[in-house]
Design an enzyme around this catalytic site. Structure first.
Site, short mmCIF file in Angstrom:
data_model
loop_
_atom_site.label_atom_id
_atom_site.label_comp_id
_atom_site.label_asym_id
_atom_site.label_seq_id
_atom_site.Cartn_x
_atom_site.Cartn_y
_atom_site.Cartn_z
N ALA A 210 0.80 -1.22 0.00
CA ALA A 210 0.00 0.00 0.00
C ALA A 210 0.84 1.28 0.00
CB ALA A 210 -0.98 -0.03 1.18
N ASP B 178 -3.92 -2.46 4.03
CA ASP B 178 -4.15 -1.81 2.74
C ASP B 178 -5.21 -0.72 2.80
OD1 ASP B 178 -3.03 -4.68 1.92
OD2 ASP B 178 -2.58 -3.23 0.35
N ASN C 276 -6.53 -6.21 4.26
CA ASN C 276 -5.12 -6.56 4.07
C ASN C 276 -5.11 -7.85 3.24
OD1 ASN C 276 -2.28 -6.04 4.58
ND2 ASN C 276 -2.31 -7.83 5.92
N LYS C 277 -3.93 -8.28 2.86
CA LYS C 277 -3.75 -9.47 2.03
C LYS C 277 -4.67 -10.62 2.48
CE LYS C 277 -1.64 -10.10 -0.82
NZ LYS C 277 -2.19 -9.99 -2.20
#
Lengths: 349, 349
Positions: free
Chosen positions: A46, A235, A245-246
């Protein structure tokens, strides 16, 4: 390690899809190539995407300033194209908004070359700030660890995902230098293996002991008492502390709570999206089936199989023990914690 | 689909490491090749390993009967070598114990060829029983699903892991034919991708709708309400219902409980190890680092990286909603449920 280098009107990007096999830079002299690099994940993470998009707009402004035509609408169009590259990480939009605000300060009588120069200034500021932010997050986060902790990290929130030291990996590096962290468990994660390829590589460069596991081992590693904390990047974080997030972060958060292990998110204020309350409203990028049906160019699933491939998930704030920012460590309830932080920083970031 | 075929003194094994790319059989005429096939995972899955080890001992008995020397100690030595191939799935030991019990019924005056023939009979019985057991597990398990259920399965507990239809996949197939299951989410799982390679392939042969995901997506799939149950096989189940199964099963069980989704284990009585109380006492196989640092010959992590690679984990009985056996569906508390079952089956299996 510098994954993003701006020099003489050229943006050099360390190609993250080729690591750890090859360390090669992609020279971007055209904003279209920058957009392509973001889309292809040649640059990812990010904060890194934010800084890179800012320089992408600089390249666009320089190109437009050197040719006839209406500068401002064309610049907005370039920003619009850069915005479309990836939907989830908010730093991309944050950086472009900040850049356009700078352009907006100049009247139509300002020569485009002057606006382009101001944009280059601002991209440099974003870049330098990210380095300072990384450093401060690292220091703030390291204080959370007891000596001898082993931690689990997911994906790559390191030097490659930011301008400088990283967020989660910045914290890990600082805590390691302070003798607090003894070992880092790194998961892969599938499909694109940023942990196996990038995080292991970064940590080893610092000499930090690493153990690589597959994603599905995390619960067992926790149950066996092999890790004392989980730390990841972010993110996009909403006003109530929900964290995109991932993919896989949400599972880790549930597992961490089950085992009484803290779940930390390390992210700069530029990762917060105050316009969103709930994580349900964060757009989640779905990527190509090919990423899941194969592995490093080797086909692993039968042809034509249906795939679900979300690149991110959302972890509700209740499952996040603390969010480590450059301005301090936030704890639930996040709405109040974030409001206090904004008050302290006078609404600026 | 037959993954194990015994014909004219030759054991044909469908090579599971080559699927789905190639469907090739390995012809084993020597027990050493059978042991090798188990070790290399050319044949895998707890019930399949049991049946294959039984035929391995038949090959050993035939070889020993055709040569001079002391038959019985040599036969025990062959069984001992077969036992060493893999440590976790108990069906291997169960099948070999059952075979040796048959050999023990014959006196030293019985010609070795007659003992070898009796062992071939018994291996055939184990083989045929597994087929009947698969069928009964399928029927017993299908009754647990409401119409229109989507389920998640982990690894491969199908025709390839057993002699006939499979355990978890047997249940899924039966429930699908009854119109109860609408879709199956299949995870990979890393490192050896038995789900992506084998389960997707098996389910498609039956025409069952499949969605492939990576292991770290399971929690998100549950959170989004995309699956209503999890169903897996088992490699060893203790007297109190702790279940050793493919690594990642434990994480799925924690996630299933978090989302109020039932976690089912489908396994024959031969998978129970009544000598063990706690899952902590189940030996967990750790396999080579190479499985985690790459796939299909493609290296994905830096050279020399440390790896933790347990092939199995243990899910405590408290996290298992029900264990589906050929004699009925067991529910917690498992000690009492298992005792009742043994009473009903008069202690036999």
């Amino acid at each position: 390690l510098r994954s993003i280098v701006w020099q003489d009107g050229c943006l050099q990007l360390l190609n993250q899809t080729a690591l750890p096999g090859k360390a090669e830079y992609i020279a971007c002299r055209d904003w279209r190539r920058v957009a392509e690099a973001i889309r292809r994940l040649e640059v990812r993470g990010a904060p890194a995407i934010g800084a890179v998009a800012a320089y992408g707009l600089v390249l666009g402004a320089r190109e437009l300033a050197a040719q006839p035509g209406d500068f401002r609408p064309a610049l907005l169009a370039v920003a619009g194209e850069l915005r479309k590259t990836r939907p989830t990480a908010v730093n991309l939009f944050w950086a472009l908004d900040r850049m356009l605000a700078v352009a907006g300060r100049y009247g139509d009588d300002t020569p485009p070359t002057a606006v382009a120069a101001a944009l280059e200034e601002e991209a440099g500021a974003i870049y330098r700030e990210d380095e300072a932010v990384n450093r401060q997050i690292s220091v703030n986060g390291a204080a959370l660890f007891a000596p001898g902790s082993a931690v689990l990290t997911h994906c790559n929130a390191g030097a490659l995902a930011t301008v400088a030291f990283g967020t989660a990996l910045g914290v890990i590096g600082e805590a390691w230098r302070q003798g607090l962290i003894s070992r880092v468990f790194v998961d892969e994660p599938r499909p694109l293996l940023q942990g196996a390829r990038l995080t292991t590589w970064e940590l080893r460069q610092e000499g930090i002991p690493v153990t690589l596991i597959t994603d599905n081992m995390a619960g067992w590693v926790m149950r066996r008492g092999m890790v004392q904390a989980v730390i990841v990047g972010g993110d996009r974080i909403t006003a109530r502390g929900d964290v995109a997030n991932k993919i896989g972060t949400y599972s880790l958060a549930v597992l961490a709570r089950e085992h009484g292990i803290p779940m930390y998110v390390a992210a700069p204020l530029s990762t917060f999206d105050f316009s969103l309350e709930s994580g349900d409203d964060i757009p989640i990028e779905e990527r190509s089936a090919d990423e899941v049906t194969g592995f490093g160019g080797v086909r692993t699933a039968p042809e034509g199989i249906e795939v679900f491939n979300p690149a991110f998930d959302v972890t509700p704030g209740e499952l996040v023990t603390a969010i480590i920012t450059e301005h301090g460590v936030l704890r639930s309830p996040y709405r109040e914690a974030i409001a206090g932080l904004l008050e302290k920083t006078k609404g600026g970031r």
